[in-house]
Design an enzyme around this catalytic site. Sequence first.
Site, PDB file in Angstrom:
ATOM      1  N   ASP A 105       0.816  -1.211   0.000  1.00 39.18           N
ATOM      2  CA  ASP A 105       0.000   0.000   0.000  1.00 39.18           C
ATOM      3  C   ASP A 105       0.852   1.263   0.000  1.00 39.18           C
ATOM      4  O   ASP A 105       2.004   1.267   0.427  1.00 39.18           O
ATOM      5  CB  ASP A 105      -0.917   0.020   1.223  1.00 39.18           C
ATOM      6  N   GLU A 106       0.242   2.339  -0.478  1.00 40.70           N
ATOM      7  CA  GLU A 106       0.723   3.719  -0.325  1.00 40.70           C
ATOM      8  C   GLU A 106       2.159   3.933  -0.803  1.00 40.70           C
ATOM      9  O   GLU A 106       2.901   4.720  -0.207  1.00 40.70           O
ATOM     10  CB  GLU A 106       0.566   4.168   1.136  1.00 40.70           C
TER      11      GLU A 106
ATOM     12  N   TYR B  67     -12.274   1.418  10.090  1.00 39.44           N
ATOM     13  CA  TYR B  67     -10.986   1.857  10.637  1.00 39.44           C
ATOM     14  C   TYR B  67     -11.235   2.448  12.018  1.00 39.44           C
ATOM     15  O   TYR B  67     -11.879   3.495  12.148  1.00 39.44           O
ATOM     16  CB  TYR B  67     -10.336   2.890   9.710  1.00 39.44           C
TER      17      TYR B  67
ATOM     18  N   ASP C 104      -9.331   3.929  14.084  1.00 43.92           N
ATOM     19  CA  ASP C 104      -8.640   5.151  14.485  1.00 43.92           C
ATOM     20  C   ASP C 104      -9.422   6.386  14.076  1.00 43.92           C
ATOM     21  O   ASP C 104      -9.061   7.502  14.458  1.00 43.92           O
ATOM     22  CB  ASP C 104      -7.233   5.208  13.883  1.00 43.92           C
TER      23      ASP C 104
ATOM     24  N   TRP D 229      -5.273   1.116  13.633  1.00 47.59           N
ATOM     25  CA  TRP D 229      -4.044   1.851  13.309  1.00 47.59           C
ATOM     26  C   TRP D 229      -3.733   2.770  14.484  1.00 47.59           C
ATOM     27  O   TRP D 229      -4.617   3.462  14.992  1.00 47.59           O
ATOM     28  CB  TRP D 229      -4.226   2.664  12.031  1.00 47.59           C
TER      29      TRP D 229
END
Length: 639
Positions: A448-449, A542, A544, A592
């Site tokens: 990813d990313e 997610y 977070d 996360w």
Amino acid sequence: MQSAAYHLENTWSPEGGKHGRLTLTLFNFSGAPLSNFRLAYTTLTRFIDPKVCENAVFVRRNANFHEFAPPAGLSLAPGESWTFTVSSLHRVAKHCTDGAKSAYITLEDGRHINVFTSDLLLDGRASEPPPVLLPEGRLELPFAIQPWPASIDLKPGEGFPVALYPAKGTDAASVKALATAQAHFRRLFPTSHIPFSLVAVPQGKALRFVERSALAAEAYELSFGADEITLAFSDDAGRLYGLTTLAQLLDGARREPGKFRFPASGSIADQPRYSWRGCHLDVSRQFVPKADVLRLLDILAWLKLNIFHWHLTDDEAWRLEIRAYPQLTTLGVLRGPDEPLLPQLGNGAEPVGGFYSQDDVREIVAHASALGIEVVPEIDIPGHSTATLVALPDLADGQEAPESYHSVQGYPNNALNPAIESTYEFLAKVFDEMVELFPSQYLHIGGDEVANGSWLASPLARKLMEKEGISGTFALQSYFLRRIKAMLSKRGRKLAGWNEVAHGGGVDPESTLLMAWEKPEVGIELAREGYEVVMTPGQAYYLDMVQADAWQEPGASWAGTVPPAHTYAYEAEGDFPEELRHLMKGVQACIWQENYTSRDYFNRLVFPRLPAIAEAAWTPKAQKDWLRFAAIVPLSPKL
């Protein structure tokens, strides 16, 4: 406890730049003047342009680490303060956790001293406290079961048994399962009465185990009679889930007898909605001690989640012992002012580290297996590899300009270079050790990313692109990941990754599982390409993400606001066409830890949304009920 000698106040204002302005004030409460010093702080609201700060001298930045010096000649007498502003921010601050998470000063003699860091204040607007996110709830049936069963037809009783015990003639495997459930409950609720006994108990009730091969995998049935309870199952997982449901029923009736009851008669027929019911934990941003990982596994089992996705490496640290490369867990884990990695995400003057030895991993994997949980390990490659490259600098192309690209988190040149052959030699040794530690059929490789533009300033990468007839970052990434997939296949493992694995041509969809996180529509696109998919969109799963719009609500906000009611109601299948639904394997929560600087933050952000995802993973859509969930979820254990 002695008060800090230095305090940092920080305020965000919407005025003063495209993304507003941070105003920081350092107070000197020590007994001595402060001069010739530097102030460092960590924040997710990063500073971009060194020229756009007032009354300070920019020193350096690395991702979330920022360092400034006061103007020449400035000296702070005891009780005085220094204020400066930063106006070139990469994003708007929306919540109290968008400010400085930690700070320290470096004195003229080189010593580093922690600075107390206050909440980020909001200038010029109301700073609302977070709202109540969980209603009182409503029960139509007074039973404490979570996730709620697929089918339930029970009548409540007036009392409850002291404990459930194995009926005469129970086989050894079922008695052992009962012992596992005993120990599981005691770990989760140390002061509560254990619902099970391995011997007959006065005022207890007998539990009869029946193996029924016609039941689906992980399914169970419970029948409540006047003299005994029957638990039917076809595999170990179904037996354990049935015991968990019984433990929840009895524990709820005992803890809140005015609200919950134990069944007098009736039945439950239950099985999971999805085969993949996961929870991801990032331990790179913030290290999680082994004891807390073990407790989290206990919580997952209580919620009938069956996958623990363990995110072991990232830019911030490499947490897994690899005996072929000991420097990964020496140089690659230490963050501090004078350590190989600079402070990030709440670190201050004291060095921090932490990793899992191979013995730790074996203990964690064994604990998970006993609870019916598969541990899927992740090492994040080729991006998110700052810690790896700090530990093993020979894996970088020395001719590549030092800051030729930056990741979305601000790390420069943080991706393993596909053109360096020793990268694959390194990963081969890592995979060899991982397959010995983790029996899971999957090994998650991240993917990813990777920043668009990565490697394009590398002469070695340009030479590889010319040789292979490819161009651009993502074609290079595809080349890299195809080689990685072949390496995993050779070792008898399937490749799992984030949805960007499909970029640039992707990899062979056969035996590849991808996790759709950027937005829900990505999952459908991946399935159309033939990939098996787990849905874990940031907009719902997610943990977070902030749970309310209020300024004082902690968490991240890039995927929007995610209140528990939204997480609960979200339907991951969404608009999946019927012909693609067989490729949608399940759902997963993602934890996360950029904002998880304490256990309190962990519990506040994870609960009740983790139980909400567990119910979405298990309970049929038609059986979901938000108000019932809200009434039961306060019984759920926390870290």
